[in-house]
Scaffold this motif. Structure first.
Motif, PDB file in Angstrom:
ATOM      1  N   ASP A   1    -140.740 -18.108  38.046  1.00 40.76           N
ATOM      2  CA  ASP A   1    -140.597 -18.919  39.263  1.00 40.76           C
ATOM      3  C   ASP A   1    -139.150 -19.397  39.436  1.00 40.76           C
ATOM      4  OD1 ASP A   1    -143.289 -18.506  39.543  1.00 40.76           O
ATOM      5  OD2 ASP A   1    -143.863 -20.496  38.803  1.00 40.76           O
TER       6      ASP A   1
ATOM      7  N   ASN B   1    -136.374  -4.673  38.476  1.00 38.40           N
ATOM      8  CA  ASN B   1    -135.013  -4.557  39.015  1.00 38.40           C
ATOM      9  C   ASN B   1    -134.084  -3.978  37.950  1.00 38.40           C
ATOM     10  OD1 ASN B   1    -135.666  -6.378  41.425  1.00 38.40           O
ATOM     11  ND2 ASN B   1    -136.061  -7.747  39.704  1.00 38.40           N
TER      12      ASN B   1
ATOM     13  N   GLN C   1    -125.663 -21.502  36.581  1.00 33.91           N
ATOM     14  CA  GLN C   1    -126.349 -20.675  37.569  1.00 33.91           C
ATOM     15  C   GLN C   1    -125.386 -19.677  38.213  1.00 33.91           C
ATOM     16  OE1 GLN C   1    -128.636 -22.976  40.375  1.00 33.91           O
ATOM     17  NE2 GLN C   1    -129.966 -23.831  38.798  1.00 33.91           N
TER      18      GLN C   1
ATOM     19  N   ALA D   1    -137.035 -16.561  40.832  1.00 33.34           N
ATOM     20  CA  ALA D   1    -137.313 -16.346  42.253  1.00 33.34           C
ATOM     21  C   ALA D   1    -136.689 -17.448  43.120  1.00 33.34           C
ATOM     22  CB  ALA D   1    -138.820 -16.295  42.480  1.00 33.34           C
ATOM     23  N   LYS D   2    -136.767 -18.684  42.658  1.00 36.55           N
ATOM     24  CA  LYS D   2    -136.269 -19.811  43.443  1.00 36.55           C
ATOM     25  C   LYS D   2    -134.751 -19.819  43.555  1.00 36.55           C
ATOM     26  CE  LYS D   2    -136.152 -24.885  43.494  1.00 36.55           C
ATOM     27  NZ  LYS D   2    -136.633 -26.137  42.821  1.00 36.55           N
ATOM     28  N   HIS D   3    -134.065 -19.628  42.436  1.00 34.63           N
ATOM     29  CA  HIS D   3    -132.617 -19.808  42.419  1.00 34.63           C
ATOM     30  C   HIS D   3    -131.824 -18.534  42.698  1.00 34.63           C
ATOM     31  CE1 HIS D   3    -132.737 -23.980  41.111  1.00 34.63           C
ATOM     32  NE2 HIS D   3    -133.677 -23.641  40.242  1.00 34.63           N
ATOM     33  N   PHE D   4    -132.448 -17.377  42.475  1.00 34.99           N
ATOM     34  CA  PHE D   4    -131.684 -16.121  42.600  1.00 34.99           C
ATOM     35  C   PHE D   4    -132.374 -15.079  43.478  1.00 34.99           C
ATOM     36  CE2 PHE D   4    -130.839 -18.042  38.442  1.00 34.99           C
ATOM     37  CZ  PHE D   4    -129.471 -18.220  38.527  1.00 34.99           C
ATOM     38  N   ASP D   5    -133.529 -15.446  44.033  1.00 37.53           N
ATOM     39  CA  ASP D   5    -134.313 -14.477  44.807  1.00 37.53           C
ATOM     40  C   ASP D   5    -134.519 -13.198  43.978  1.00 37.53           C
ATOM     41  OD1 ASP D   5    -135.761 -13.586  47.006  1.00 37.53           O
ATOM     42  OD2 ASP D   5    -134.021 -12.666  47.975  1.00 37.53           O
ATOM     43  N   TYR D   6    -134.759 -13.406  42.690  1.00 39.54           N
ATOM     44  CA  TYR D   6    -134.910 -12.318  41.734  1.00 39.54           C
ATOM     45  C   TYR D   6    -136.349 -12.336  41.241  1.00 39.54           C
ATOM     46  CZ  TYR D   6    -133.507  -9.175  37.935  1.00 39.54           C
ATOM     47  OH  TYR D   6    -133.363  -8.093  37.090  1.00 39.54           O
ATOM     48  N   HIS D   7    -137.074 -11.264  41.458  1.00 39.62           N
ATOM     49  CA  HIS D   7    -138.517 -11.275  41.274  1.00 39.62           C
ATOM     50  C   HIS D   7    -138.959 -10.400  40.105  1.00 39.62           C
ATOM     51  CE1 HIS D   7    -138.961 -13.505  45.017  1.00 39.62           C
ATOM     52  NE2 HIS D   7    -138.025 -12.705  45.506  1.00 39.62           N
TER      53      HIS D   7
END
Length: 458
Positions: free
Chosen positions: A171, A206, A123, A174-180
């Motif tokens: 998901d 992004n 990660q 989004a959860k681990h990297f705030d990457y959407h």
């Protein structure tokens, strides 16, 4: 994603005088120094700075690709005197010929990275890859590299139903990297692409795509503005000395430097045997279609670039303000004749979009990327004290950026983040036998892709 001489037609945007009527640049020069790519056509011919005398520097960097340029910029910003030596021209190799996709991740898949280093370290590495993507975006903005022309959005496509898997990845990011990212399927996907081959996609807005050669030249201009020197057509012959006192010898003079950094990528020779043994030169191929905006728009209604999920993937994007399609894919362990490969790339395009059967190829190019056996970047320090940053394996737009940053941080003593790559060392690739194994593996991937698509309803 690299290059070889331009070919095929002269029509569709190129007149008899060698002018590109779309980008209004003259590319009729007889110079063969830079291979004819779409990127080169849309940029002015640069002035080549050849080394003329011996000099001293804090650090000498061998290789003016994106890894070398990124590290040089970071080191120059830290106040060090930097000299970059390049055997050809700035971004002559993969850095100036690739598909121009700037996305997170590495050539190796996340699951394989996690299996090797564990969840926490994997990660952290993925986080570095996101940081690398942001470094590129920040450099374009801060240095005002307008010719890079970044365009947001990359669609990661599946050729079989994969909604559950893609939503799970969405998901997880989004959860681990705030990457959407967004999941697209059905009508939402067909609004972008008119192909019966595609079922599901993740739309990453992004990520972006751009002109990598223009970006590299922008970095070089910034380095020179800070007092750094970049000498092209200046091949390094030997490196003598020991840690803290190196003599980098060329036919045009010698650089005396405290540190040496090797960033030579897919064109690494035998200058440093440990590096030469630990990478495979893998060729990939890109074609550019003729000017036909109406036909292209009938099947591709997005400015986002497209990357399919095949192990032997196709990647493509609309360029020239919608007038042309840049299509890449296929790999071999030797640089084949682009004329023949363009036929195969065109066949792949038509298999995906039968509507484009009449869309002709304008030009095609190829070249070598550097792959390690583990398909991860090789970033670290040799026992003799020389630094290295190489083997970005077809995913170099973000990884050269973060690689260049962490190695610069190591050289200046700012951090030891480069050690996160230490599990991926200089593994012997097996020479000729290794190349044959890689080619066989690629052919196996192609068969696996076909089987998976059929088995899962693609």
């Amino acid at each position: 994603m690299e290059s070889a001489p331009g070919l095929l037609t002269q029509a569709n945007g190129v007149d008899e005088l060698g002018k590109c009527d779309d980008c209004h640049r003259d590319f009729s020069s007889s110079s063969t120094d830079m291979i004819d790519t779409w990127y080169k056509r849309c940029l002015a011919e640069p002035t080549v700075d050849v080394m003329s005398e011996s000099c001293e520097a804090d650090i000498c960097i061998v290789g003016a690709g994106l890894a070398g340029l990124t590290s040089a910029l970071q080191l120059a910003r830290s106040g060090l005197q930097v000299v970059v030596l390049e055997a050809e021209q700035i971004a002559w190799g993969a850095s100036g010929r690739n598909g121009g996709f700037v996305t997170p991740g590495f050539a190796q898949g996340y699951a394989a990275v996690e299996a090797r280093v564990g969840q926490t370290a994997a990660q952290a590495l993925h986080g570095l890859s996101i940081e690398g993507m942001q470094i590129v975006a920040d450099n374009i903005r801060q240095l005002q590299i307008e010719d890079a022309q970044p365009v947001p959005g990359i669609l990661g496509i599946c050729r079989y139903p994969a909604a559950g898997e893609l939503k799970s990845r969405r998901d997880w990011l989004a959860k681990h990297f705030d990457y959407h990212v967004d999941h697209l399927a059905g009508d939402e996907l067909s609004e972008h692409l008119k192909s019966a081959c595609y079922h599901d996609a993740l739309h990453d807005q992004n990520a972006f795509h751009f002109n990598p050669l223009a970006y590299a030249r922008g970095l070089a201009a910034a380095i020179r503005k800070l007092g750094g020197r970049i000498h092209e057509k200046t091949a390094v012959e030997t490196i003598n000395g020991s840690q803290g006192s190196w003599k980098v010898v060329t036919s045009r003079g010698t650089v005396a430097a405290r540190d040496v950094l090797l960033t030579t990528g897919g064109y690494t020779g035998k200058l440093q045997p440990a590096l030469h043994r630990s990478y495979l030169p893998i060729a990939t191929y890109v074609m550019l279609t003729e000017n036909n905006p109406e036909l292209i728009a009938s099947v591709i209604s997005t400015r986002s670039a497209i990357l399919d999920d095949r192990r032997a993937s196709d990647y493509y994007r609309v360029v020239d303000e919608g007038r042309r399609l840049l299509w890449g894919g296929r790999i071999t362990t030797r640089v084949s004749e682009p004329r023949a490969l363009s036929v195969l790339l065109h066949r792949s395009m038509v298999a995906t979009y039968p509507q484009l059967a009449q869309l002709k190829v304008d030009t095609a190019w190829s070249g070598s990327m550097s792959y390690a056996r583990h398909r991860m970047p090789q970033i670290g320090q040799l026992p003799n004290g020389q630094w290295y940053c190489t083997a970005f394996g077809g995913h170099g737009m973000n990884t050269t950026a973060i690689g260049g940053h962490v190695i610069a941080e190591a050289i200046t003593g700012q951090s030891d983040r480069y050690r996160q790559f230490s599990p991926f060392g200089l593994e012997y690739t097996g020479g000729v036998v290794g190349r044959a194994a890689v080619q066989a593996t690629y052919w196996g991937y192609q068969l696996m892709d076909k089987w998976q698509e059929r088995a899962r309803g693609g």
